[in-house]
Design a protein around this motif. Structure first.
Motif, PDB file in Angstrom:
ATOM      1  N   LYS A  87       0.815  -1.220   0.000  1.00 15.93           N
ATOM      2  CA  LYS A  87       0.000   0.000   0.000  1.00 15.93           C
ATOM      3  C   LYS A  87       0.851   1.274   0.000  1.00 15.93           C
ATOM      4  N   ARG A 156       6.241   8.192  11.538  1.00 17.13           N
ATOM      5  CA  ARG A 156       5.187   9.066  11.014  1.00 17.13           C
ATOM      6  C   ARG A 156       5.198  10.385  11.765  1.00 17.13           C
ATOM      7  N   LYS A 158       3.072  14.326  11.893  1.00 21.71           N
ATOM      8  CA  LYS A 158       1.911  15.086  11.409  1.00 21.71           C
ATOM      9  C   LYS A 158       1.988  16.528  11.912  1.00 21.71           C
ATOM     10  N   GLY A 163      -0.724  17.518   7.025  1.00 19.03           N
ATOM     11  CA  GLY A 163      -0.903  16.114   6.685  1.00 19.03           C
ATOM     12  C   GLY A 163       0.215  15.250   7.259  1.00 19.03           C
ATOM     13  N   TYR A 164       0.331  14.040   6.730  1.00 18.35           N
ATOM     14  CA  TYR A 164       1.295  13.070   7.262  1.00 18.35           C
ATOM     15  C   TYR A 164       2.583  13.014   6.428  1.00 18.35           C
ATOM     16  N   TRP A 188       3.090  11.988   2.647  1.00 14.80           N
ATOM     17  CA  TRP A 188       2.131  10.920   2.380  1.00 14.80           C
ATOM     18  C   TRP A 188       0.808  11.491   1.869  1.00 14.80           C
ATOM     19  N   ASP A 189       0.032  12.061   2.794  1.00 15.91           N
ATOM     20  CA  ASP A 189      -1.308  12.522   2.442  1.00 15.91           C
ATOM     21  C   ASP A 189      -1.898  13.165   3.687  1.00 15.91           C
ATOM     22  N   LYS A 190      -3.063  13.769   3.538  1.00 16.38           N
ATOM     23  CA  LYS A 190      -3.761  14.304   4.720  1.00 16.38           C
ATOM     24  C   LYS A 190      -4.446  13.176   5.480  1.00 16.38           C
ATOM     25  N   ASN A 191      -4.707  12.099   4.789  1.00 18.07           N
ATOM     26  CA  ASN A 191      -5.328  10.938   5.445  1.00 18.07           C
ATOM     27  C   ASN A 191      -4.269  10.108   6.170  1.00 18.07           C
ATOM     28  N   THR A 192      -4.706   9.405   7.213  1.00 15.14           N
ATOM     29  CA  THR A 192      -3.794   8.567   7.993  1.00 15.14           C
ATOM     30  C   THR A 192      -3.219   7.447   7.122  1.00 15.14           C
ATOM     31  N   PRO A 193      -1.904   7.281   7.108  1.00 15.78           N
ATOM     32  CA  PRO A 193      -1.313   6.201   6.295  1.00 15.78           C
ATOM     33  C   PRO A 193      -1.599   4.832   6.902  1.00 15.78           C
TER      34      PRO A 193
END
Length: 203
Positions: A87, A156, A158, A163-164, A188-193
């Motif tokens: 992923k 990780r 934030k 974001g992450y 990574w993204d604003k969503n949790t990896p």
């Protein structure tokens, strides 16, 4: 063979007398040439021999370090991809190769430079990156003592409103693994990896 000054003068006078002056002192420069040319041949041979030995040692030494680096870096990259899993890997693989992996190589080369050939043969890399939210990518340790020398981790982060990010860094045994030596961060993204996959690089 080197002649002293008085022996040269005596030989020149004797030759002049025996040849009734047909050979002059200026024509006897071969004496100096002979004495000057004999010893350098031995010196140049010794220098060449010493140079060959040094070149051979340097070649073997460099080849051993090159072999060590190639083997370690192959496993280091594999450890990272096992940790990323299916992923995360596709999203950050290119940036990781371009920005992080060369810095990992520099850090390992720095460690390798502080070890002689015998020690290099004893250095090994761990083969089980941690999954979940664990930070460990791989450690390089001394097989004989079992002690870690350098640890490569990713965590990780934030920052507010950003974001992450995945922050890559390493720790050294020199300061008991307290200090973080930064290798760089990948977005990574604003969503949790998803969690790291982890496992064995040979499974």
């Amino acid at each position: 063979m080197k002649y002293s000054k008085w022996m040269k003068k005596s030989l020149i006078i004797l030759i002049s007398i025996l040849t009734f002056g047909l050979i002059t002192p200026s024509e006897l420069h071969w004496l100096e040439d002979a004495s000057a040319n004999k010893s350098p041949k031995k010196d140049s041979f010794e220098e060449a021999k010493s140079s060959d030995i040094q070149k051979h040692y340097t070649y073997v030494h460099d080849r051993n370090k090159e072999t060590f680096m190639n083997e370690i870096m192959e496993k280091a990259e594999l450890n990272a991809y096992v940790k990323f899993g299916d992923k995360i890997k596709p999203r950050i693989e290119n940036e990781f190769k371009e920005l992080i992996l060369p810095k990992i190589e520099e850090a390992i080369a720095m460690v390798a430079a502080t070890h002689d050939e015998d020690d290099l043969a004893q250095l090994a890399i761990s083969e089980k990156p941690t999954g979940g939210t664990g930070e460990k990518i791989f450690h390089i340790y001394h097989e004989k003592t079992g002690q870690d020398i350098i640890r490569f981790h990713v965590r990780r982060e934030k920052p507010p409103q950003q974001g992450y990010w995945f922050n890559f860094h390493y720790h050294l045994a020199d300061d008991n693994f307290i200090k973080h030596y930064d290798l760089g961060s990948l977005y990574w993204d604003k969503n949790t990896p998803p969690n790291w996959t982890g496992g064995s690089i040979y499974s």
